[in-house]
Design a protein around this motif. Structure first.
Motif, PDB file in Angstrom:
ATOM      1  N   SER A  75       0.831  -1.204   0.000  1.00 27.32           N
ATOM      2  CA  SER A  75       0.000   0.000   0.000  1.00 27.32           C
ATOM      3  C   SER A  75       0.864   1.253   0.000  1.00 27.32           C
ATOM      4  O   SER A  75       0.583   2.211  -0.724  1.00 27.32           O
ATOM      5  N   GLU A  76       1.929   1.224   0.803  1.00 27.11           N
ATOM      6  CA  GLU A  76       2.844   2.367   0.862  1.00 27.11           C
ATOM      7  C   GLU A  76       3.538   2.569  -0.482  1.00 27.11           C
ATOM      8  O   GLU A  76       3.643   3.691  -0.983  1.00 27.11           O
ATOM      9  N   ARG A  77       3.999   1.473  -1.072  1.00 31.03           N
ATOM     10  CA  ARG A  77       4.667   1.574  -2.372  1.00 31.03           C
ATOM     11  C   ARG A  77       3.709   2.074  -3.452  1.00 31.03           C
ATOM     12  O   ARG A  77       4.088   2.898  -4.297  1.00 31.03           O
ATOM     13  N   LEU A  78       2.470   1.609  -3.416  1.00 26.48           N
ATOM     14  CA  LEU A  78       1.484   2.067  -4.386  1.00 26.48           C
ATOM     15  C   LEU A  78       1.175   3.541  -4.183  1.00 26.48           C
ATOM     16  O   LEU A  78       1.069   4.306  -5.149  1.00 26.48           O
ATOM     17  N   SER A  79       1.071   3.957  -2.940  1.00 28.54           N
ATOM     18  CA  SER A  79       0.831   5.381  -2.651  1.00 28.54           C
ATOM     19  C   SER A  79       1.968   6.243  -3.185  1.00 28.54           C
ATOM     20  O   SER A  79       1.739   7.319  -3.747  1.00 28.54           O
ATOM     21  N   GLN A  80       3.205   5.772  -3.010  1.00 29.13           N
ATOM     22  CA  GLN A  80       4.350   6.514  -3.535  1.00 29.13           C
ATOM     23  C   GLN A  80       4.309   6.586  -5.056  1.00 29.13           C
ATOM     24  O   GLN A  80       4.592   7.634  -5.642  1.00 29.13           O
ATOM     25  N   CYS A  81       3.937   5.494  -5.702  1.00 25.81           N
ATOM     26  CA  CYS A  81       3.828   5.487  -7.164  1.00 25.81           C
ATOM     27  C   CYS A  81       2.736   6.445  -7.629  1.00 25.81           C
ATOM     28  O   CYS A  81       2.913   7.180  -8.601  1.00 25.81           O
ATOM     29  N   LEU A  82       1.618   6.421  -6.926  1.00 24.38           N
ATOM     30  CA  LEU A  82       0.518   7.308  -7.296  1.00 24.38           C
ATOM     31  C   LEU A  82       0.904   8.768  -7.099  1.00 24.38           C
ATOM     32  O   LEU A  82       0.470   9.638  -7.856  1.00 24.38           O
ATOM     33  N   SER A 104       3.722  10.083  -7.581  1.00 26.68           N
ATOM     34  CA  SER A 104       4.622  10.545  -8.635  1.00 26.68           C
ATOM     35  C   SER A 104       3.962  10.544 -10.009  1.00 26.68           C
ATOM     36  O   SER A 104       4.558  10.997 -10.977  1.00 26.68           O
ATOM     37  N   MET A 105       2.724  10.052 -10.103  1.00 26.84           N
ATOM     38  CA  MET A 105       2.024   9.998 -11.385  1.00 26.84           C
ATOM     39  C   MET A 105       1.257  11.289 -11.633  1.00 26.84           C
ATOM     40  O   MET A 105       0.905  12.012 -10.706  1.00 26.84           O
ATOM     41  N   ASP A 106       1.001  11.542 -12.878  1.00 23.94           N
ATOM     42  CA  ASP A 106       0.237  12.729 -13.257  1.00 23.94           C
ATOM     43  C   ASP A 106      -1.242  12.361 -13.351  1.00 23.94           C
ATOM     44  O   ASP A 106      -1.755  12.053 -14.418  1.00 23.94           O
ATOM     45  N   ILE A 107      -1.899  12.328 -12.186  1.00 16.47           N
ATOM     46  CA  ILE A 107      -3.327  12.056 -12.158  1.00 16.47           C
ATOM     47  C   ILE A 107      -4.007  13.198 -11.429  1.00 16.47           C
ATOM     48  O   ILE A 107      -3.373  13.959 -10.701  1.00 16.47           O
ATOM     49  N   THR A 108      -5.294  13.312 -11.644  1.00 15.43           N
ATOM     50  CA  THR A 108      -6.019  14.399 -10.986  1.00 15.43           C
ATOM     51  C   THR A 108      -6.051  14.140  -9.486  1.00 15.43           C
ATOM     52  O   THR A 108      -5.953  13.001  -9.025  1.00 15.43           O
ATOM     53  N   SER A 109      -6.214  15.187  -8.731  1.00 20.52           N
ATOM     54  CA  SER A 109      -6.242  15.040  -7.279  1.00 20.52           C
ATOM     55  C   SER A 109      -7.469  14.238  -6.842  1.00 20.52           C
ATOM     56  O   SER A 109      -7.414  13.516  -5.848  1.00 20.52           O
ATOM     57  N   LEU A 110      -8.555  14.335  -7.596  1.00 18.82           N
ATOM     58  CA  LEU A 110      -9.749  13.561  -7.262  1.00 18.82           C
ATOM     59  C   LEU A 110      -9.487  12.071  -7.452  1.00 18.82           C
ATOM     60  O   LEU A 110      -9.824  11.258  -6.591  1.00 18.82           O
ATOM     61  N   ALA A 143      -6.575  10.577  -7.335  1.00 15.40           N
ATOM     62  CA  ALA A 143      -5.629  10.188  -6.296  1.00 15.40           C
ATOM     63  C   ALA A 143      -6.344  10.006  -4.962  1.00 15.40           C
ATOM     64  O   ALA A 143      -6.065   9.043  -4.230  1.00 15.40           O
ATOM     65  N   GLU A 144      -7.262  10.886  -4.642  1.00 16.67           N
ATOM     66  CA  GLU A 144      -8.005  10.794  -3.382  1.00 16.67           C
ATOM     67  C   GLU A 144      -8.880   9.541  -3.367  1.00 16.67           C
ATOM     68  O   GLU A 144      -8.949   8.841  -2.342  1.00 16.67           O
ATOM     69  N   ILE A 145      -9.520   9.236  -4.464  1.00 22.19           N
ATOM     70  CA  ILE A 145     -10.343   8.024  -4.542  1.00 22.19           C
ATOM     71  C   ILE A 145      -9.486   6.798  -4.329  1.00 22.19           C
ATOM     72  O   ILE A 145      -9.838   5.895  -3.553  1.00 22.19           O
ATOM     73  N   LEU A 146      -8.338   6.734  -4.972  1.00 19.73           N
ATOM     74  CA  LEU A 146      -7.438   5.585  -4.817  1.00 19.73           C
ATOM     75  C   LEU A 146      -6.909   5.471  -3.391  1.00 19.73           C
ATOM     76  O   LEU A 146      -6.830   4.392  -2.826  1.00 19.73           O
ATOM     77  N   ARG A 147      -6.549   6.593  -2.797  1.00 17.33           N
ATOM     78  CA  ARG A 147      -6.062   6.563  -1.408  1.00 17.33           C
ATOM     79  C   ARG A 147      -7.139   6.041  -0.463  1.00 17.33           C
ATOM     80  O   ARG A 147      -6.870   5.263   0.442  1.00 17.33           O
ATOM     81  N   ASN A 148      -8.368   6.492  -0.671  1.00 19.80           N
ATOM     82  CA  ASN A 148      -9.479   6.029   0.181  1.00 19.80           C
ATOM     83  C   ASN A 148      -9.696   4.525   0.011  1.00 19.80           C
ATOM     84  O   ASN A 148      -9.958   3.825   0.987  1.00 19.80           O
ATOM     85  N   LEU A 149      -9.592   4.034  -1.208  1.00 17.96           N
ATOM     86  CA  LEU A 149      -9.738   2.607  -1.450  1.00 17.96           C
ATOM     87  C   LEU A 149      -8.633   1.818  -0.761  1.00 17.96           C
ATOM     88  O   LEU A 149      -8.875   0.744  -0.190  1.00 17.96           O
TER      89      LEU A 149
END
Length: 89
Positions: A63-70, A72-78, A80-86
């Motif tokens: 989860s930590e590694r995925l959060s770090q990857c996310l 560094s990616m160019d995605i919208t903040s919304l 990113a927030e949805i993925l973090r909540n999941l």
């Protein structure tokens, strides 16, 4: 009587407990390496707890590694927030 009430009053037999421990032992890689021998219930339960802790640590790490990857990616903040909540569920 509710099904929960009838389950609570059911006492597990020694045979049922042995079958449950044997089934649990079959799920544990460290106790299920081709041996047909049976481990004690105490050993199976201790190994189960250790295995669950190991899996939880792996989940936390991934989860930590995925959060770090996310991060560094160019995605919208919304997004990113949805993925973090999941991931936190």
């Amino acid at each position: 009587m509710s099904s929960q009430g009838s389950r609570a009053s059911h006492k597990i037999t020694d045979d049922e407990l042995s079958a449950l421990v044997l089934n649990l032992q079959a799920l544990l890689p460290q106790l299920n390496q081709g041996r047909n021998g049976r481990a004690s219930a105490t050993k199976v339960l201790n190994e189960t707890c250790s295995y669950i802790r190991k899996l939880q640590a792996e989940i936390d790490d991934l989860s930590e590694r995925l959060s770090q990857c996310l991060g560094s990616m160019d995605i919208t903040s919304l997004d990113a927030e949805i993925l973090r909540n999941l991931l936190q569920q």
